[in-house]
Enzyme design. Structure first.
Site, PDB file in Angstrom:
ATOM      1  CD  GLU A  99      11.033 -10.557  -9.950  1.00  0.00           C
ATOM      2  OE1 GLU A  99      10.212 -10.095  -9.149  1.00  0.00           O
ATOM      3  OE2 GLU A  99      12.246 -10.515  -9.768  1.00  0.00           O
ATOM      4  CB  CYS A 116      -0.880   0.027   1.244  1.00  0.00           C
ATOM      5  SG  CYS A 116      -1.931  -1.401   1.359  1.00  0.00           S
ATOM      6  CE  LYS A 173      15.399 -10.569 -10.687  1.00  0.00           C
ATOM      7  NZ  LYS A 173      15.340  -9.858  -9.531  1.00  0.00           N
ATOM      8  CG  HIS A 187      20.814 -37.114  -8.518  1.00  0.00           C
ATOM      9  ND1 HIS A 187      21.215 -38.392  -8.206  1.00  0.00           N
ATOM     10  CD2 HIS A 187      21.948 -36.379  -8.571  1.00  0.00           C
ATOM     11  CE1 HIS A 187      22.513 -38.441  -8.045  1.00  0.00           C
ATOM     12  NE2 HIS A 187      22.999 -37.235  -8.255  1.00  0.00           N
ATOM     13  NE  ARG A 211       4.395   1.831  -0.852  1.00  0.00           N
ATOM     14  CZ  ARG A 211       5.336   1.661   0.095  1.00  0.00           C
ATOM     15  NH1 ARG A 211       6.556   2.080  -0.160  1.00  0.00           N
ATOM     16  NH2 ARG A 211       5.087   1.085   1.240  1.00  0.00           N
ATOM     17  CG  ASN A 238       1.594  -0.266   3.947  1.00  0.00           C
ATOM     18  OD1 ASN A 238       1.157  -1.373   3.650  1.00  0.00           O
ATOM     19  ND2 ASN A 238       2.854   0.089   3.762  1.00  0.00           N
ATOM     20  N   GLY A 239      -0.264  -2.150   6.209  1.00  0.00           N
ATOM     21  CA  GLY A 239       0.165  -3.134   7.206  1.00  0.00           C
ATOM     22  C   GLY A 239      -0.967  -4.121   7.450  1.00  0.00           C
ATOM     23  CE  LYS A 290      12.035  -2.444  -5.628  1.00  0.00           C
ATOM     24  NZ  LYS A 290      12.872  -3.362  -6.457  1.00  0.00           N
ATOM     25  CD1 TRP A 339      -0.407  -5.350  -4.200  1.00  0.00           C
ATOM     26  CD2 TRP A 339       0.159  -6.338  -2.282  1.00  0.00           C
ATOM     27  NE1 TRP A 339       0.186  -6.556  -4.510  1.00  0.00           N
ATOM     28  CE2 TRP A 339       0.542  -7.180  -3.363  1.00  0.00           C
ATOM     29  CE3 TRP A 339       0.415  -6.751  -0.987  1.00  0.00           C
ATOM     30  CZ2 TRP A 339       1.165  -8.409  -3.161  1.00  0.00           C
ATOM     31  CZ3 TRP A 339       1.038  -7.978  -0.795  1.00  0.00           C
ATOM     32  CH2 TRP A 339       1.391  -8.789  -1.865  1.00  0.00           C
ATOM     33  CD  GLU A 346      18.144 -12.316  -8.602  1.00  0.00           C
ATOM     34  OE1 GLU A 346      17.574 -13.004  -7.729  1.00  0.00           O
ATOM     35  OE2 GLU A 346      17.706 -11.232  -8.982  1.00  0.00           O
TER      36      GLU A 346
HETATM   37  C1  AGP Z   1      12.973  -9.547  -6.673  1.00  0.00           C
HETATM   38  O1  AGP Z   1      13.054  -9.113  -8.024  1.00  0.00           O
HETATM   39  C2  AGP Z   1      11.612  -9.333  -6.068  1.00  0.00           C
HETATM   40  N1  AGP Z   1      11.143  -8.028  -6.236  1.00  0.00           N
HETATM   41  C3  AGP Z   1      11.534  -9.850  -4.642  1.00  0.00           C
HETATM   42  O2  AGP Z   1      11.977 -11.183  -4.632  1.00  0.00           O
HETATM   43  C4  AGP Z   1      12.381  -9.077  -3.608  1.00  0.00           C
HETATM   44  O3  AGP Z   1      13.749  -9.303  -3.849  1.00  0.00           O
HETATM   45  C5  AGP Z   1      12.026  -9.619  -2.212  1.00  0.00           C
HETATM   46  O4  AGP Z   1      10.670  -9.351  -1.958  1.00  0.00           O
HETATM   47  C6  AGP Z   1      12.889  -9.006  -1.093  1.00  0.00           C
HETATM   48  O5  AGP Z   1      12.687  -7.608  -1.065  1.00  0.00           O
HETATM   49  P1  AGP Z   1      13.707  -6.708  -0.167  1.00  0.00           P
HETATM   50  O6  AGP Z   1      15.070  -6.881  -0.769  1.00  0.00           O
HETATM   51  O7  AGP Z   1      13.178  -5.327  -0.275  1.00  0.00           O
HETATM   52  O8  AGP Z   1      13.654  -7.252   1.234  1.00  0.00           O
END
Ligand code: AGP
Length: 608
Positions: free
Chosen positions: A487, A2, A484, A503, A27, A100-101, A603, A74, A480
């Site tokens: 997502e 949010c 990428k 395996h 966000r 937010n929360g 985000k 959100w 990683e």
């Molecule tokens: C990565 O591209 C994502 N946006 C997500 O995995 C992110 O890395 C994860 O939520 C951790 O966020 P932070 O680094 O702000 O804690």
């Protein structure tokens, strides 16, 4: 997550609020709304959908107001719809709240209030706050707010307005970020700096369990007992461009392109007279020499950076390292001892799972070192020592430059710890420092070859499933690369340890399966090439990412090779990740996806 903005001043409040919410769109949200104080009462306009829908609703109104709250939601409790959108009003219309929360005891409070005859409109936990405030309100909002907050369990960043207070509003925070913006004859609250950057660069970062009382002329901070709190003003030195796209099509490609600058910012200030100093003065030499174990705690991309960090720290400092997903660490009764160091990694510094993992580690006796990008964020403030990555704002949901700078911080940490534990010589430290300082230029060279990657993406953007395989630190890197792609392209992908294929997973390889393979470790070259041969024998198409010194051997086997400049093999992931980020980016663009705001994602995940 949010987004919140609050305003009081002399401008048109609705305009300020909507402009600010646009800056917070990154966000992630599914609905939006504002509340303004107009002609003696609180007007709420809110809707499911994007901000343009809210703007359509507003165009039909004539809201003359200079005080208001705005929110992008959100969804956590209650599906995205108009009623569940924020702001929420109390039943008597006197109190408006944006939040937010997550309020963890909202059901109990809701039952209590229903027994008192309160009728709820929405399914949200936030409405409970508005109704409880109204229940406690006897003419003094501050008092009602302190009582209410004392009864809430969970996380909140709150904006509060009261119809009896035409020239002031209130805010409070616990475990969700909230800042105060200080203007001339106007003041703001916001979830993040970009929302108010065009109006002011002077901000106060609220701490947990604080309330702020805001008028046009001042912002007064209190603790939950009503005691005044003094806090310094932080001057934001980003230019407005820093929070905008700066001419790039997407924030993601802008932020990938910023990697040389960001990595330079993360490394250079930490190298003095040839020595790497990560500023761990808060951890004494004696304490460092006696570290028994390191626990790396993070989520998502930050966790993948931690996997690379594990290899680097164990290789250089010879300290046992365990890397945990924060959401797992919290609940597995981890074995943490006094004398252990917890390294908590987070770009936003607000990821709730990671923050709770930090608290779990501290509770069990660890000292906390965090690696964070957002200055003054919750995780930073709860740490014994912080290594800021100084990557600048990362707006795209898909984390890129943050990962590179997290690796830079982890490499620096590995050498700093190794040197202080006597595991490497002065010459070894000087050589590492020189290599680290050279990394930004090497990333720059990778970026100059982006067309090759773009062409390869054009051949494979319709892939059904993609495998990333690697060994050792390249397996951590593969994790990683796979995230990428998943997502932002929505293509299924999996990272696999090359030695594990036989395996089971190799059963999935068939004609045309795309396999992406970072091969950066000299000592694992032959083993990894045999994995490449295995998958090619079953029809796979293989793209390898490898340093120039290995390109000859790799080109004999792989179908396509992206070469990266040579550097110490331990540092290779910070360069080799960039082609993987670019591949995911171009595939997503070619699939017509919303690159910076991928579906279902936010985000900063400030809920469980
Ligand atoms: C990565 O591209 C994502 N946006 C997500 O995995 C992110 O890395 C994860 O939520 C951790 O966020 P932070 O680094 O702000 O804690």
């Amino acid at each position: 997550m949010c987004g919140i903005i609050g305003y009081i001043g002399n401008r048109n409040a609705a305009e300020v609020l909507v402009r600010g919410l646009h800056k917070l769109e990154y966000r992630g949200y599914d609905s939006a709304g504002i509340c303004v104080f107009s002609k003696g009462h609180l007007d709420v306009i809110k809707t499911k959908g994007r901000l343009d829908k809210l703007e359509q609703r507003l165009s039909g109104t004539s809201l003359e107001s200079t005080l208001g709250l705005g929110h992008t939601r959100w969804a956590t409790h209650g599906e995205p719809n108009d009623i569940n959108s924020h702001p929420h009003l109390s039943q008597n219309g006197k109190i408006a709240v944006v939040h937010n929360g997550i309020i963890e005891n909202y059901r109990q409070i809701k039952e209590f209030l229903c027994d008192k005859g309160v009728e709820f409109q929405s399914e949200t936990d936030t409405e409970v706050i508005a109704q409880l405030l109204a229940y406690h309100y006897k003419g003094d909002v501050m008092r009602a707010l302190m009582t209410t907050l004392g009864e809430l369990e969970g996380a909140y960043a709150l904006g509060v307005m009261c119809a009896d207070y035409p020239d002031e509003f209130f805010a409070a925070r616990k475990d969700s970020p909230l800042i105060i913006g200080l203007g001339k004859g106007e003041n703001f609250i916001a979830s993040d700096i970009p929302a108010i950057l065009e109006y002011t660069r002077d901000i106060i970062i609220m701490e947990d369990r604080e309330i702020v009382h805001i008028t046009r002329g001042q912002a007064k901070l209190y603790d939950l007992l009503g005691k005044t709190v003094k806090r310094g003003v932080f001057h934001v030195d980003w230019d407005a461009e820093a929070a905008e796209k700066g001419g790039y099509e997407h924030f993601m490609i802008k932020e990938i392109s910023e990697e040389p600058r960001a990595v330079r910012a993360a490394i250079s200030p930490r190298i003095r007279d040839g020595l790497i100093d990560t500023g761990l003065s808060a951890l004494s030499d004696n304490w460092v020499r006696n570290i028994k174990k390191i626990h790396i705690i993070a989520c998502g991309t930050a966790y993948h950076a931690g996997l690379v960090g594990k290899y680097a720290i164990e290789k250089v400092a010879r300290i046992p390292v365990e890397a945990d997903l924060a959401s797992e660490f919290r609940y597995r009764e981890p074995i943490v001892r006094k004398g252990d160091l917890a390294v908590v990694i987070s770009q936003s510094g607000e990821t709730l799972d990671t923050l709770m993992g930090l608290r779990e580690a501290r509770k069990r006796g660890a000292k906390i070192l965090s690696i964070v990008n957002v200055v003054g964020s919750s995780i930073a403030r709860e740490s014994d020592a912080v290594i800021y990555t100084w990557a600048g704002p990362e707006i795209s949901v898909c984390s890129t430059k943050a990962y590179n700078t997290q690796l830079a911080a982890l490499f620096s940490l590995a050498y700093d710890l190794g040197f202080r534990k006597g595991k490497l010589s002065f010459a070894g430290m000087m050589a590492a420092a020189k290599s680290l300082l050279g990394l930004p230029e090497l990333i720059e060279k990778v970026l100059l070859n982006r067309e090759i990657i773009q062409k390869f993406s054009a051949q494979h953007f319709n892939a059904q499933s993609v495998f990333y395989i690697g060994r050792g630190i390249d397996f951590a890197l593969s994790s990683e690369g796979s995230l990428k792609l998943k997502e932002i392209s929505y293509i299924h992908s999996e990272a696999y340890a090359g030695g594990e294929l036989k395996h089971g997973t190799i059963a999935l390889i068939e004609k045309g399966t795309l396999v992406i393979c970072p091969i950066t470790q000299d000592n694992l070259l032959e083993k990894t090439l045999s994995n490449v041969r295995e998958v090619k024998a079953r029809g796979a198409v293989v793209m390898a990412v490898t340093p120039e010194r290995l390109a000859g051997a790799v080109s004999d086997v792989a179908d396509a090779v992206i070469t990266i400049p040579d550097t110490d093999s331990i540092f290779a992931p910070i360069i080799a990740v960039t082609p993987l980020q670019l591949f995911a980016y171009y595939v997503s663009v070619m699939r017509g996806n919303d690159v910076d705001k991928p579906r279902n994602l936010a985000k900063s995940v400030t809920v469980e």
